[in-house]
Design an enzyme around this catalytic site. Structure first.
Site, PDB file in Angstrom:
ATOM      1  N   ASP A  96       0.834  -1.211   0.000  1.00  0.00           N
ATOM      2  CA  ASP A  96       0.000   0.000   0.000  1.00  0.00           C
ATOM      3  C   ASP A  96       0.868   1.259   0.000  1.00  0.00           C
ATOM      4  O   ASP A  96       0.678   2.174   0.813  1.00  0.00           O
ATOM      5  CB  ASP A  96      -0.939   0.021   1.211  1.00  0.00           C
ATOM      6  CG  ASP A  96      -1.636  -1.304   1.441  1.00  0.00           C
ATOM      7  OD1 ASP A  96      -2.061  -1.916   0.451  1.00  0.00           O
ATOM      8  OD2 ASP A  96      -1.755  -1.729   2.608  1.00  0.00           O
TER       9      ASP A  96
ATOM     10  N   ASN B 123     -17.405  -6.428   0.112  1.00  0.00           N
ATOM     11  CA  ASN B 123     -16.615  -5.853   1.195  1.00  0.00           C
ATOM     12  C   ASN B 123     -16.618  -4.338   1.215  1.00  0.00           C
ATOM     13  O   ASN B 123     -16.689  -3.723   2.268  1.00  0.00           O
ATOM     14  CB  ASN B 123     -15.168  -6.343   1.094  1.00  0.00           C
ATOM     15  CG  ASN B 123     -14.997  -7.737   1.633  1.00  0.00           C
ATOM     16  OD1 ASN B 123     -15.919  -8.542   1.578  1.00  0.00           O
ATOM     17  ND2 ASN B 123     -13.816  -8.020   2.155  1.00  0.00           N
TER      18      ASN B 123
ATOM     19  N   GLU C 226     -11.335  -0.564  -3.583  1.00  0.00           N
ATOM     20  CA  GLU C 226     -10.588   0.043  -2.477  1.00  0.00           C
ATOM     21  C   GLU C 226      -9.373   0.775  -3.036  1.00  0.00           C
ATOM     22  O   GLU C 226      -9.144   0.821  -4.246  1.00  0.00           O
ATOM     23  CB  GLU C 226     -10.147  -1.030  -1.475  1.00  0.00           C
ATOM     24  CG  GLU C 226      -9.161  -2.043  -2.050  1.00  0.00           C
ATOM     25  CD  GLU C 226      -8.775  -3.139  -1.066  1.00  0.00           C
ATOM     26  OE1 GLU C 226      -9.486  -3.312  -0.048  1.00  0.00           O
ATOM     27  OE2 GLU C 226      -7.763  -3.826  -1.327  1.00  0.00           O
TER      28      GLU C 226
ATOM     29  N   HIS D 293      -3.183  -1.036  -5.188  1.00  0.00           N
ATOM     30  CA  HIS D 293      -3.133  -0.073  -4.081  1.00  0.00           C
ATOM     31  C   HIS D 293      -2.013   0.936  -4.303  1.00  0.00           C
ATOM     32  O   HIS D 293      -1.035   1.011  -3.564  1.00  0.00           O
ATOM     33  CB  HIS D 293      -2.982  -0.750  -2.741  1.00  0.00           C
ATOM     34  CG  HIS D 293      -3.514   0.105  -1.638  1.00  0.00           C
ATOM     35  ND1 HIS D 293      -4.511  -0.308  -0.801  1.00  0.00           N
ATOM     36  CD2 HIS D 293      -3.225   1.373  -1.270  1.00  0.00           C
ATOM     37  CE1 HIS D 293      -4.804   0.670   0.054  1.00  0.00           C
ATOM     38  NE2 HIS D 293      -4.020   1.707  -0.235  1.00  0.00           N
TER      39      HIS D 293
ATOM     40  N   ARG E 184       4.808  -8.130  -0.396  1.00  0.00           N
ATOM     41  CA  ARG E 184       4.262  -7.201  -1.381  1.00  0.00           C
ATOM     42  C   ARG E 184       5.183  -5.983  -1.349  1.00  0.00           C
ATOM     43  O   ARG E 184       5.143  -5.178  -0.427  1.00  0.00           O
ATOM     44  CB  ARG E 184       2.811  -6.825  -1.036  1.00  0.00           C
ATOM     45  CG  ARG E 184       1.840  -7.960  -1.226  1.00  0.00           C
ATOM     46  CD  ARG E 184       0.415  -7.550  -0.915  1.00  0.00           C
ATOM     47  NE  ARG E 184       0.255  -7.222   0.498  1.00  0.00           N
ATOM     48  CZ  ARG E 184      -0.869  -6.727   1.022  1.00  0.00           C
ATOM     49  NH1 ARG E 184      -1.901  -6.467   0.235  1.00  0.00           N
ATOM     50  NH2 ARG E 184      -0.953  -6.467   2.316  1.00  0.00           N
TER      51      ARG E 184
END
Length: 339
Positions: A14, A156, A193, A257, A291
Site C-alpha cells: 500500500d 466488502n 478500495e 493499491h 508485497r
C-alpha cells in the site's frame, strides 16, 4: 529520464509517495501492522536505503490497537496529515473486519518530528468497515474518497466521495462512485478500495483496486472532466476492464493499491504500487510480507493514461516470509542482472 530500480522499497505494501519541495516522502503498511513510519529521499531509487522514522504506534487496546493499514501522507493548508485504518479486533460477528478511518496531524515543517496529534475517527454515513481514505483539494474544495461497506450492498467495500469541512471531518453527504460489478472486480472478494487521484490536462482520474489481494488484484479507473460536479456520480465514467493487472511474463502478481507522484525532473507522472513476485503463499496472505513497493511511468495517450504492465524485478528481493532486519539487510536494493 530517470531509470528506476524495482522494487523501490522491499516489504512495504500500500505504498504512498508524496513529493514536496523536491523530496520524496514514503509511507506504507508495515508488515507487522503496528506502526506508521516515514522515510524520505531526494531520489526514488534512494528510498530503500533511507532510514525510517516511526511517527505513530498502535494503541495498547481499543479501536486503534490492531492491523494498522495503508497510511497516506498529505499536505493540506500548510499542515501534514496521515489517514490510516485501524481495528479493535479481527472480525465483526458478520465476518467483516472492524477497521475504521483515522487522522493524525503535524503542523511542523518536517513530518518526521514527534509532534503528531490524533484528530480522531473520520465519521461517515455508516458505522461499518472503512479504510483507504485519500484526499485532494480541487479548485479550493477538499474532497475525501474512501472505501466502505454498505450494509445493503453485497461485498466488502465500495468507493465514496464527500466534501470535507476540515481534514478530519466530512462536510457533506457521501456519494457512492463505484461498487464491484464487473467479473474482474469480484474474484475471491467483491472489493473496490485503494483510491488515488491523478490529474492530466482537463481530466481528473481516480484509480482503485479490486478483487482479492492475490493474483486477481487489479487496478480500475474512473474519469471525470475538470470543472464537473465531482459529487454527481454521473460526472464519472468507469472503465469496464482493468487498466493494470498481473503480468506473469514479468513475474509480477496482484499489482495494486497505488499512489501517484512526479519524476525527479517533474516531467513524468509515476505510479507507485505494490506487487508480489510469486504466487505460492504460505499461511494467511495477510501476513505474507513480500508485497514490495514498485514504480512505473504513466504514458499519456489520446484516450487517457496508459499504465503499461508491472515491470520485472531488477533488484534482489527476499524469497522467505521473514521480515527484513531494520537496516533492510545487506542485499536490500542491490541491482541484479535480468539475464
Amino acid at each position: 529520464m530517470a531509470v528506476y530500480n524495482n522494487p523501490i522499497v522491499l516489504q512495504r505494501a500500500d505504498p504512498w509517495v508524496l513529493k514536496v519541495d523536491g523530496e520524496y516522502y514514503f509511507t506504507a503498511s508495515d508488515p507487522e501492522y503496528n506502526v506508521i513510519a516515514i522515510r524520505h529521499a531526494s531520489a526514488i531509487n534512494d528510498l530503500q536505503k533511507a532510514p525510517e522514522t516511526i511517527v505513530w504506534r498502535k494503541h495498547e487496546s481499543g479501536p486503534q490497537s490492531k492491523y494498522i493499514w495503508a497510511p497516506e501522507l498529505h499536505r493540506v493548508n500548510g499542515a501534514w496529515y496521515i489517514y490510516y485504518a485501524a481495528a479493535e479486533r479481527e472480525f465483526e460477528p458478520n465476518g467483516m473486519p472492524t477497521h475504521r478511518m483515522y487522522v493524525i496531524e503535524n503542523t511542523d515543517a518536517d513530518p518526521t518530528t514527534d509532534n503528531w496529534v490524533e484528530k480522531g475517527q473520520v465519521v461517515t454515513q455508516f458505522d461499518t468497515f472503512s479504510l483507504d481514505a485519500t484526499t485532494e483539494v480541487i479548485d479550493g474544495v477538499q474532497y475525501l474518497v474512501w472505501a466502505q461497506k454498505d450494509p445493503d450492498i453485497p461485498g466488502n467495500s465500495n468507493l465514496y466521495i464527500a466534501r470535507m469541512e476540515n481534514p478530519w471531518t466530512l462536510g457533506g453527504e457521501p456519494v457512492m462512485l463505484t461498487k464491484p460489478e464487473y467479473d474482474w472486480e469480484c474474484i475471491d472478494f467483491l472489493v473496490n478500495e485503494g483510491p488515488a487521484f491523478l490529474f492530466h490536462d482537463d481530466k481528473i482520474y481516480i484509480t482503485y483496486s479490486a478483487s482479492g489481494t492475490g493474483v486477481p488484484y487489479a487496478v480500475g479507473l474512473l474519469t471525470a472532466d475538470r470543472g464537473a460536479d465531482l459529487l454527481d456520480p454521473n460526472s464519472w465514467s468507469k472503465s469496464p476492464v482493468p487498466v493494470f493487472k498481473t503480468c506473469a511474463e514479468n513475474g509480477q502478481y496482484g499489482p495494486g493499491h497505488n499512489s501517484f507522484t512526479k519524476s525527479e525532473d517533474g516531467t513524468e507522472d509515476l505510479m507507485v504500487y505494490h506487487c508480489r513476485n510469486y504466487t505460492e503463499i504460505k499461511g494467511d496472505p495477510l501476513f505474507d510480507p513480500n508485497r514490495h513497493a514498485r514504480v512505473g511511468v504513466v504514458r499519456w495517450t489520446e484516450d487517457g493514461p496508459d499504465f503499461g504492465v508491472p515491470a520485472p524485478d531488477d533488484v534482489w528481493t527476499p524469497t522467505s516470509t521473514e521480515v527484513l532486519p531494520a537496516d533492510g539487510g545487506p542485499l536490500a536494493g542491490t541491482p541484479v542482472s535480468r539475464d
